[in-house]
Design a protein around this motif. Structure first.
Motif, mmCIF file in Angstrom:
data_model
loop_
_atom_site.group_PDB
_atom_site.id
_atom_site.type_symbol
_atom_site.label_atom_id
_atom_site.label_comp_id
_atom_site.label_asym_id
_atom_site.label_seq_id
_atom_site.Cartn_x
_atom_site.Cartn_y
_atom_site.Cartn_z
ATOM 1 N N GLU A 84 0.839 -1.208 0.000
ATOM 2 C CA GLU A 84 0.000 0.000 0.000
ATOM 3 C C GLU A 84 0.873 1.257 0.000
ATOM 4 N N TYR A 85 1.984 1.167 0.724
ATOM 5 C CA TYR A 85 2.946 2.278 0.747
ATOM 6 C C TYR A 85 3.484 2.523 -0.661
ATOM 7 N N TRP A 86 3.814 1.439 -1.370
ATOM 8 C CA TRP A 86 4.334 1.596 -2.738
ATOM 9 C C TRP A 86 3.265 2.229 -3.636
ATOM 10 N N ASP A 87 2.013 1.811 -3.465
ATOM 11 C CA ASP A 87 0.923 2.398 -4.253
ATOM 12 C C ASP A 87 0.783 3.892 -3.964
ATOM 13 N N MET A 88 0.952 4.245 -2.686
ATOM 14 C CA MET A 88 0.843 5.661 -2.303
ATOM 15 C C MET A 88 1.952 6.461 -2.985
ATOM 16 N N MET A 89 3.147 5.900 -3.021
ATOM 17 C CA MET A 89 4.254 6.572 -3.710
ATOM 18 C C MET A 89 3.940 6.678 -5.207
ATOM 19 N N GLY A 90 3.242 5.678 -5.731
ATOM 20 C CA GLY A 90 2.823 5.710 -7.131
ATOM 21 C C GLY A 90 1.853 6.854 -7.387
ATOM 22 N N ASP A 91 0.973 7.112 -6.424
ATOM 23 C CA ASP A 91 0.053 8.246 -6.566
ATOM 24 C C ASP A 91 0.844 9.554 -6.616
ATOM 25 N N ALA A 92 1.860 9.640 -5.769
ATOM 26 C CA ALA A 92 2.716 10.837 -5.780
ATOM 27 C C ALA A 92 3.404 10.965 -7.137
ATOM 28 N N ALA A 93 3.886 9.832 -7.653
ATOM 29 C CA ALA A 93 4.599 9.840 -8.937
ATOM 30 C C ALA A 93 3.670 10.250 -10.073
ATOM 31 N N LYS A 94 2.437 9.703 -10.057
ATOM 32 C CA LYS A 94 1.489 10.039 -11.131
ATOM 33 C C LYS A 94 1.137 11.518 -11.071
ATOM 34 N N GLY A 95 0.965 12.023 -9.862
ATOM 35 C CA GLY A 95 0.663 13.451 -9.698
ATOM 36 C C GLY A 95 1.801 14.301 -10.204
ATOM 37 N N CYS A 96 3.016 13.868 -9.930
ATOM 38 C CA CYS A 96 4.210 14.592 -10.357
ATOM 39 C C CYS A 96 4.291 14.625 -11.880
ATOM 40 N N ARG A 97 3.911 13.529 -12.533
ATOM 41 C CA ARG A 97 3.964 13.468 -13.995
ATOM 42 C C ARG A 97 2.956 14.402 -14.642
ATOM 43 N N ARG A 98 1.833 14.582 -13.966
ATOM 44 C CA ARG A 98 0.774 15.410 -14.571
ATOM 45 C C ARG A 98 1.109 16.893 -14.555
ATOM 46 N N LYS A 99 2.089 17.284 -13.735
ATOM 47 C CA LYS A 99 2.406 18.711 -13.596
ATOM 48 C C LYS A 99 2.847 19.320 -14.907
ATOM 49 N N ASP B 76 3.063 -5.820 -31.360
ATOM 50 C CA ASP B 76 2.991 -4.573 -32.129
ATOM 51 C C ASP B 76 1.972 -3.600 -31.543
ATOM 52 N N GLU B 77 1.133 -4.113 -30.671
ATOM 53 C CA GLU B 77 0.077 -3.238 -30.138
ATOM 54 C C GLU B 77 0.137 -3.081 -28.632
ATOM 55 N N ALA B 78 0.866 -3.977 -27.954
ATOM 56 C CA ALA B 78 0.868 -3.986 -26.492
ATOM 57 C C ALA B 78 1.508 -2.710 -25.935
ATOM 58 N N LYS B 79 0.944 -2.252 -24.833
ATOM 59 C CA LYS B 79 1.437 -1.026 -24.203
ATOM 60 C C LYS B 79 1.538 -1.229 -22.703
ATOM 61 N N LEU B 80 2.633 -0.791 -22.140
ATOM 62 C CA LEU B 80 2.762 -0.779 -20.691
ATOM 63 C C LEU B 80 2.613 0.672 -20.246
ATOM 64 N N GLU B 81 1.472 0.964 -19.630
ATOM 65 C CA GLU B 81 1.206 2.336 -19.183
ATOM 66 C C GLU B 81 2.005 2.616 -17.913
ATOM 67 N N PHE B 82 2.051 3.900 -17.538
ATOM 68 C CA PHE B 82 2.873 4.270 -16.394
ATOM 69 C C PHE B 82 2.470 3.561 -15.109
ATOM 70 N N GLY B 83 1.156 3.417 -14.875
ATOM 71 C CA GLY B 83 0.687 2.750 -13.646
ATOM 72 C C GLY B 83 1.175 1.303 -13.572
ATOM 73 N N GLU B 84 1.163 0.633 -14.725
ATOM 74 C CA GLU B 84 1.627 -0.761 -14.760
ATOM 75 C C GLU B 84 3.148 -0.823 -14.568
ATOM 76 N N TYR B 85 3.827 0.158 -15.126
ATOM 77 C CA TYR B 85 5.279 0.254 -14.934
ATOM 78 C C TYR B 85 5.595 0.431 -13.451
ATOM 79 N N TRP B 86 4.842 1.298 -12.778
ATOM 80 C CA TRP B 86 5.083 1.532 -11.353
ATOM 81 C C TRP B 86 4.841 0.242 -10.553
ATOM 82 N N ASP B 87 3.789 -0.488 -10.943
ATOM 83 C CA ASP B 87 3.503 -1.768 -10.273
ATOM 84 C C ASP B 87 4.653 -2.757 -10.478
#
Lengths: 99, 99
Positions: A84-99, B76-87
């Motif tokens: 869950e901690y890693w997921d929370m850091m992922g939320d921070a990372a996703k937010g950072c990317r959107r900036k 040729d079509e598969a994509k790893l999105e950022f959320g999946e990369y973080w996982d």
């Protein structure tokens, strides 16, 4: 909490890539705040401390902290596991990317 | 792929904490391998390159790479999105913690 010395030193840490070192840094923080590595989860208060002290810029991307802590349930029993901690850091990372 | 220069420099990067810098490092790698930041996902080949080159020690914790790539579907079509990369990075982190 200032410098944390609880991190385990890897024998081959000098060989790690920049990304691997970054992953280790994120892991180490979890253990530093989980009362010096004595347990495998963060309490709500430890989580709050970590976000406030270690994510001053990215923490807002995690979402409202009070709400998050409330969702964890009874403050004396709630636990934030590593996944869950890693997921929370992922939320921070996703937010950072959107900036 | 050697040094990647595509990372965006933050004006306030010197103020980031060690954890925030670590998160940025993990984010930047995604963009470096996603053909220099031109798109928001990794192809199976880009993912393979990243794991092989950047996770030489932790990569085995991600699981069998060929299997993972096969699960992504048509190469040729598969994509790893950022959320999946973080996982995926989380899998590496969890494996590293178990050591």
């Amino acid at each position: 909490m200032g410098q944390c010395n609880c991190r385990k030193k890897r024998k081959d840490s000098q060989e790690l890539t920049d990304v691997e070192r970054a992953i280790e840094t994120v892991i180490n923080q979890f253990h530093c705040y989980a009362v010096k590595g004595q347990k495998e989860y963060l309490t709500p208060n430890e989580m709050r401390e970590l976000v406030v002290q270690k994510l001053p810029h990215l923490g807002k991307c995690v979402g409202p902290l009070d709400e998050k802590i409330e969702c964890m349930g009874d403050p004396d029993e709630a636990k934030l596991e590593f996944g869950e901690y890693w997921d929370m850091m992922g939320d921070a990372a996703k937010g950072c990317r959107r900036k």
